[in-house]
Write an enzyme that holds these catalytic residues in place. Sequence first.
Site, PDB file in Angstrom:
ATOM      1  N   ASP A  53      32.922  45.701   5.129  1.00 44.40           N
ATOM      2  CA  ASP A  53      31.684  46.485   5.155  1.00 44.40           C
ATOM      3  C   ASP A  53      31.820  47.777   4.349  1.00 44.40           C
ATOM      4  O   ASP A  53      31.008  48.683   4.466  1.00 44.40           O
ATOM      5  CB  ASP A  53      31.195  46.733   6.591  1.00 44.40           C
ATOM      6  CG  ASP A  53      32.278  47.283   7.498  1.00 44.40           C
ATOM      7  OD1 ASP A  53      33.316  47.706   6.971  1.00 44.40           O
ATOM      8  OD2 ASP A  53      32.068  47.293   8.725  1.00 44.40           O
ATOM      9  N   LYS A  98      28.104  53.619  10.934  1.00 41.02           N
ATOM     10  CA  LYS A  98      26.955  52.701  10.941  1.00 41.02           C
ATOM     11  C   LYS A  98      26.851  52.019  12.287  1.00 41.02           C
ATOM     12  O   LYS A  98      27.839  51.912  13.031  1.00 41.02           O
ATOM     13  CB  LYS A  98      27.084  51.630   9.841  1.00 41.02           C
ATOM     14  CG  LYS A  98      28.328  50.721   9.901  1.00 41.02           C
ATOM     15  CD  LYS A  98      28.251  49.551  10.868  1.00 41.02           C
ATOM     16  CE  LYS A  98      29.535  48.712  10.857  1.00 41.02           C
ATOM     17  NZ  LYS A  98      29.696  47.848  12.027  1.00 41.02           N
TER      18      LYS A  98
END
Length: 285
Positions: free
Chosen positions: A138, A13
């Site tokens: 995350d 990401k």
Amino acid sequence: MKPSTVEERAHAKINLWLEVLGRRDDGYHELETIMHEVDLADRLVVAKRSEGVTLSVDDPTLPTGGENLVVKAVRALEEAVGRSLPCHVTLEKRIPAGGGLGGGSSDGAAVLRALRRLYDLAVEDRELERIAAEFGSDTSFFVRGGTAFCRGRGERIEHHGGPPVPLNWVLLFPGFPIATASVFGALALTESPREGYDVLSVLERSDVASLRRCLFNRLEEAVRRLHPRIAEWLDAMADRGLRVSGSGSTLFLLANDAAEAEGLVKEIEERWGLKALATRSAPTR
Ligand code: C5P
């Protein structure tokens, strides 16, 4: 016949937006961030075993025991479903560690998805996201991936459609890792946090020029102070909208199209001696 082996891709990401709202009592920081998956990915093959949990990784610098997020993920899922899930995981790393790309977290989430398929577990995405939050900040985002506005430590997730067509990104790898804790430790908190929610509508219109102007990361200033070389690269490529992903060390920029991205990779490698990669927004799962 049920499969005895499954394969998953664990995408990296980038943070298109990252604001830090404040420090929490548990030592973590309260964030608002837009996470966006790109098409750089690790590959995991998960095979059923009669007992035990083992991991092999093609990068000898990474741990393969209980401290690896892959093993933590298996343990957390076993606890949640109340049964053992014996397996061997083969992990091919493509995402650099300590790079602000969420590689380890993505591997952890990918193994949750793999085990759900392999053992035919009736566990919904929301539940996998809750389990993922137990072993990282995350990690939850990567259960479904794509594009999301994330709050808290990153575990309160609002999924969004993302851009209608994949965007073209260039990733720059400084070649050294940065420990996330060091960046949060050096961070000067702001009294007036910025609002990033509107960035999602710019993203959903695929308005590249506006999006490039919107990209923001509160951690950038601390990364600059800790790593002057990164500050130099950010300044030199400021007109290109170069940004830090997460707590670094990976830097990224948004190109107008694939050809420009490839050209920029060459230019950056030749001029700065930095390893770079052209990638796109990850395909939707
Ligand atoms: O979640 P992760 O283990 O990657 O975080 C590493 C360190 O970064 C934490 O121990 C904490 O010091 C810092 N951190 C933070 N606030 C967050 C995420 C990480 O302070 N939201």
